[in-house]
Each structure stands twice: as C-alpha cells, then as structure tokens.
Design a protein around this motif. Structure first.
Motif, PDB file in Angstrom:
ATOM      1  N   TRP A  24      -5.038   5.619  -5.918  1.00  0.00           N
ATOM      2  CA  TRP A  24      -6.060   6.669  -5.878  1.00  0.00           C
ATOM      3  C   TRP A  24      -5.812   7.637  -4.722  1.00  0.00           C
ATOM      4  CZ3 TRP A  24     -10.443   8.054  -2.828  1.00  0.00           C
ATOM      5  CH2 TRP A  24     -11.352   8.889  -3.472  1.00  0.00           C
ATOM      6  N   ILE A  25      -5.504   7.086  -3.545  1.00  0.00           N
ATOM      7  CA  ILE A  25      -5.217   7.935  -2.391  1.00  0.00           C
ATOM      8  C   ILE A  25      -3.963   8.770  -2.638  1.00  0.00           C
ATOM      9  CG2 ILE A  25      -4.484   7.900   0.031  1.00  0.00           C
ATOM     10  CD1 ILE A  25      -6.348   5.508   0.424  1.00  0.00           C
ATOM     11  N   PHE A  55       0.833  -1.213   0.000  1.00  0.00           N
ATOM     12  CA  PHE A  55       0.000   0.000   0.000  1.00  0.00           C
ATOM     13  C   PHE A  55       0.861   1.254   0.000  1.00  0.00           C
ATOM     14  CE2 PHE A  55      -2.229   3.405   2.164  1.00  0.00           C
ATOM     15  CZ  PHE A  55      -3.437   3.444   1.481  1.00  0.00           C
ATOM     16  N   PHE A  89     -11.504   4.985 -10.948  1.00  0.00           N
ATOM     17  CA  PHE A  89     -11.484   4.090  -9.782  1.00  0.00           C
ATOM     18  C   PHE A  89     -12.803   4.102  -9.025  1.00  0.00           C
ATOM     19  CE2 PHE A  89     -10.806   3.746  -5.162  1.00  0.00           C
ATOM     20  CZ  PHE A  89     -10.385   2.431  -5.078  1.00  0.00           C
ATOM     21  N   PRO A  90     -13.313   5.267  -8.585  1.00  0.00           N
ATOM     22  CA  PRO A  90     -14.593   5.238  -7.867  1.00  0.00           C
ATOM     23  C   PRO A  90     -15.744   4.755  -8.749  1.00  0.00           C
ATOM     24  CG  PRO A  90     -13.898   7.502  -8.296  1.00  0.00           C
ATOM     25  CD  PRO A  90     -12.748   6.629  -8.646  1.00  0.00           C
ATOM     26  N   GLY A 131      -6.985  -4.743  -5.927  1.00  0.00           N
ATOM     27  CA  GLY A 131      -7.809  -3.757  -5.227  1.00  0.00           C
ATOM     28  C   GLY A 131      -6.995  -2.888  -4.296  1.00  0.00           C
ATOM     29  N   LEU A 132      -6.039  -3.498  -3.583  1.00  0.00           N
ATOM     30  CA  LEU A 132      -5.194  -2.734  -2.671  1.00  0.00           C
ATOM     31  C   LEU A 132      -4.340  -1.718  -3.419  1.00  0.00           C
ATOM     32  CD1 LEU A 132      -4.150  -2.414   0.278  1.00  0.00           C
ATOM     33  CD2 LEU A 132      -2.349  -4.059  -0.327  1.00  0.00           C
ATOM     34  N   ASP A 190      -4.924  -0.441  -6.411  1.00  0.00           N
ATOM     35  CA  ASP A 190      -5.794   0.597  -6.964  1.00  0.00           C
ATOM     36  C   ASP A 190      -6.148   1.640  -5.905  1.00  0.00           C
ATOM     37  OD1 ASP A 190      -5.809  -0.460  -9.480  1.00  0.00           O
ATOM     38  OD2 ASP A 190      -7.791  -1.380  -9.337  1.00  0.00           O
ATOM     39  N   MET A 191      -6.486   1.172  -4.705  1.00  0.00           N
ATOM     40  CA  MET A 191      -6.828   2.090  -3.622  1.00  0.00           C
ATOM     41  C   MET A 191      -5.620   2.960  -3.253  1.00  0.00           C
ATOM     42  SD  MET A 191      -8.894   3.334  -1.347  1.00  0.00           S
ATOM     43  CE  MET A 191     -10.298   2.213  -1.209  1.00  0.00           C
ATOM     44  N   TYR A 219      -7.426   7.292 -13.270  1.00  0.00           N
ATOM     45  CA  TYR A 219      -7.632   6.700 -11.945  1.00  0.00           C
ATOM     46  C   TYR A 219      -8.532   7.574 -11.078  1.00  0.00           C
ATOM     47  CZ  TYR A 219      -4.908   2.432 -11.351  1.00  0.00           C
ATOM     48  OH  TYR A 219      -4.482   1.144 -11.388  1.00  0.00           O
ATOM     49  N   TYR A 234     -15.522   0.806  -8.962  1.00  0.00           N
ATOM     50  CA  TYR A 234     -15.794   0.085  -7.721  1.00  0.00           C
ATOM     51  C   TYR A 234     -17.182   0.379  -7.154  1.00  0.00           C
ATOM     52  CZ  TYR A 234     -11.073  -1.806  -7.393  1.00  0.00           C
ATOM     53  OH  TYR A 234      -9.926  -2.520  -7.627  1.00  0.00           O
ATOM     54  N   ARG A 269       1.157   4.202  -2.921  1.00  0.00           N
ATOM     55  CA  ARG A 269       0.660   5.517  -2.529  1.00  0.00           C
ATOM     56  C   ARG A 269       1.749   6.581  -2.691  1.00  0.00           C
ATOM     57  NH1 ARG A 269       1.252   8.751   1.630  1.00  0.00           N
ATOM     58  NH2 ARG A 269       2.507   7.195   2.748  1.00  0.00           N
TER      59      ARG A 269
END
Length: 316
Positions: free
Chosen positions: A298-299, A209, A236-237, A291-292, A294-295, A232, A240, A213
């Motif tokens: 995005w963050i 992560f 991304f949102p 998924g991790l 991608d999150m 992204y 999902y 990030r």
C-alpha cells in the motif's frame, strides 16, 4: 554442440552467492563461450571475485567480462550485457540463482529442435529459514516452478524487434518487457527440464517490507498491475479499518481474509507438502507477514502514484 551462447548476469553486491553461481556455470554440460556480468556498483568485492575465478577456472575459447554500470537497474544491466554480447544467442540468469548442470544445454537443444527465437527455462523456488520460507510460500509457493526471464534463452533478433528492458525501473521491468514479447511472438516455448533454483528470499522483517514496497512502487511507475493497485489502494484501508466501525462483521471479514492469505493461499501456491516441513514456526510467521506485506504494498503504491503525479504522468 555448436551453439555459442552469451550468458548475461546483472549483479549488485552478490558476493555471498557468487561462488555457487560461478561453480554451477563451470559445471554446465554446455558452457557459455562468453559470460558478461553487469555490475551496478558492488562494494562487496564481487567483481574482483569474478575476475579471480576466471583467471583460475576459465576455459579455452571462453571470455568473461565484468561491465561497470554504476547505479544501473536490473533492466539496464541486462541491456548493457546484450549490447556487449558477441553471440546471436543470449541467456539470462541472476545472482542468487543456481542452474542445474544441464540447464543451458537443454535450452539450446530446445531452441534448435523447435526452431524458435525464445525458450523460457523454469525456476524452482524454495527457502531454508522460517521467515524466508514464509515469504516464499506467500509469494511464489515453496517448491513451485515458474517460467522466468533469468533462466531463459533469446535470439538477438528479439531485442532488435521489441527493444530492451526499461532501464529506469528497479522492479517490474520484466513484466513490461514480457508484455511486449508476448504481443510480438504470442505464447513462447517453455522448456520445463531447463531448471534453475532460487532460495534467497528476505531473511528479516525490514527486508520483507522494503522488497514489497519497492516492487509495487516500480510497478506503478511501469504501469503494470493497475487493477491490483486500485484494489489495494482502496481495499487495504477498508479491510483493516472495518473492525473499528463494525466490530462483529468487521472482525469476521478480517479474520477470513487473514486465514485465506496466511493459511490457505500458501498451501495453494506451494508444491511442497507441508510447505513449512521442518520449520513449523514458518506457518505461524505467515500470518503476521501478511499484514506487513499488505502495508508495504500500500505504501509503495502511494509512493508510486505521488511520483507519477509529481512528474506530470497521467495515471491509468
């Protein structure tokens, strides 16, 4: 071969991998006559390990320096090494990377034969544990080979003409610098037989992560990958959350995306077949890791945008 080279290596808490790197440097068929480690503030005893190694193993006519560069980012560490280099040719490598015994010799011979100021070496990417294998497959591809800066050789004139690496970036500084390099020199020579190997991918979920990030945050600050960031930021949102608004269609699109990113893309990227080899569990870990990652991206993008806005920097 009369080809003096300075080897520059930025480090930060690399004591776990330094013994392998130091041994591989000693075993080079063409040894660098100057080695410069730019230490960003290691607390694991790495600098002392390097000095002890050189005291025991150093060769005649050679020099090994450990520069203290507290808080320096990788680009700043390379810049400090270039500034302190006594030779006209400078090679880069990183902690965690291990070169083959003839890596530097092949780079030097290629530069002499082609009469060029830049020769890229290539890095082979691989991993050993289930998580690191999955991360390797999702990013570079297991067994894949790519030209990279920390495997390459440059004439000093290159840094005079295009300048050094951005010193404020923790990641993405290589992309900014390479863009300037290609703008000035066009396509550069690649010596595919000058190889190094990288195996130190993240070993747990938190490391994965944080790696993505931080990378995307710094790429936003660097102004690179802008189109990917826009994709992204909104994609991304949408992807999902789509199953919430349209269960059947949304689940179908989401499943297709996860299967492509977690199954098809790692196979496409990898040279090893199958890429997981004896770590079958890695193939199953790739799916949730998508998924991790991608999150995390995005963050990181959001954080980078907010930092730019707070600094009054215009977004692309």
């Amino acid at each position: 071969m009369n080809f003096p080279v300075t080897l520059v290596i930025p480090i930060l808490n690399e004591a776990y991998s330094l013994p392998y790197l130091l041994q591989s440097i000693k075993e080079q068929s063409h040894r660098p006559d100057q080695i410069i480690f730019s230490d960003a503030g290691s607390t694991d005893g790495g600098p002392s390990l390097i000095r002890d190694w050189w005291h025991r193993e150093g060769w005649k006519g050679g020099e090994c320096l450990v520069l203290s560069c507290p808080g320096a980012m990788p680009g700043a560490g390379r810049n400090a090494g270039v500034d302190s280099a006594r030779n006209e040719w400078i090679a880069f490598i990183d902690g965690g990377i291990t070169p083959t015994h003839d890596w530097l010799e092949r780079l030097c011979k290629h530069a002499l034969e082609k009469k060029v100021p830049v020769v890229f070496g290539v890095c082979e990417f691989s991993a050993d544990t289930r998580i690191s294998k999955a991360v390797c497959a999702l990013s570079y591809g297991c067994g894949s080979v790519h030209p990279v800066i920390p495997a390459s050789l440059f004439a000093r004139q290159v840094f005079v003409e295009i300048g050094g690496f951005p010193s404020y970036l923790r990641a993405g500084e290589d992309l900014v610098w390479m863009a300037a390099l290609y703008k000035r020199y066009g396509d550069c020579e690649v010596c595919v037989t000058a190889r190094v190997k990288y195996t130190h991918f993240p070993e747990n979920w938190l490391q994965v992560f944080n790696k993505w990030r931080v990378t995307e945050l710094n790429c936003v600050l660097a102004g690179v990958r802008s189109w990917q960031h826009k994709l992204y930021l909104f994609g991304f949102p949408f992807l999902y959350l789509l199953p919430i608004y349209n269960e059947n269609f949304g689940n179908l699109i989401f499943l297709a995306y996860i299967l492509f990113r977690g199954v098809i893309d790692p196979i496409r990227r990898s040279q090893d077949c199958p890429w997981w080899k004896k770590k079958v569990g890695a193939a199953f870990l790739a799916l949730p890791l998508v998924g991790l990652i991608d999150m995390a991206k995005w963050i990181g993008i959001i954080q980078g945008i907010l930092l730019k806005l707070s600094a009054g920097i215009c977004l692309d």
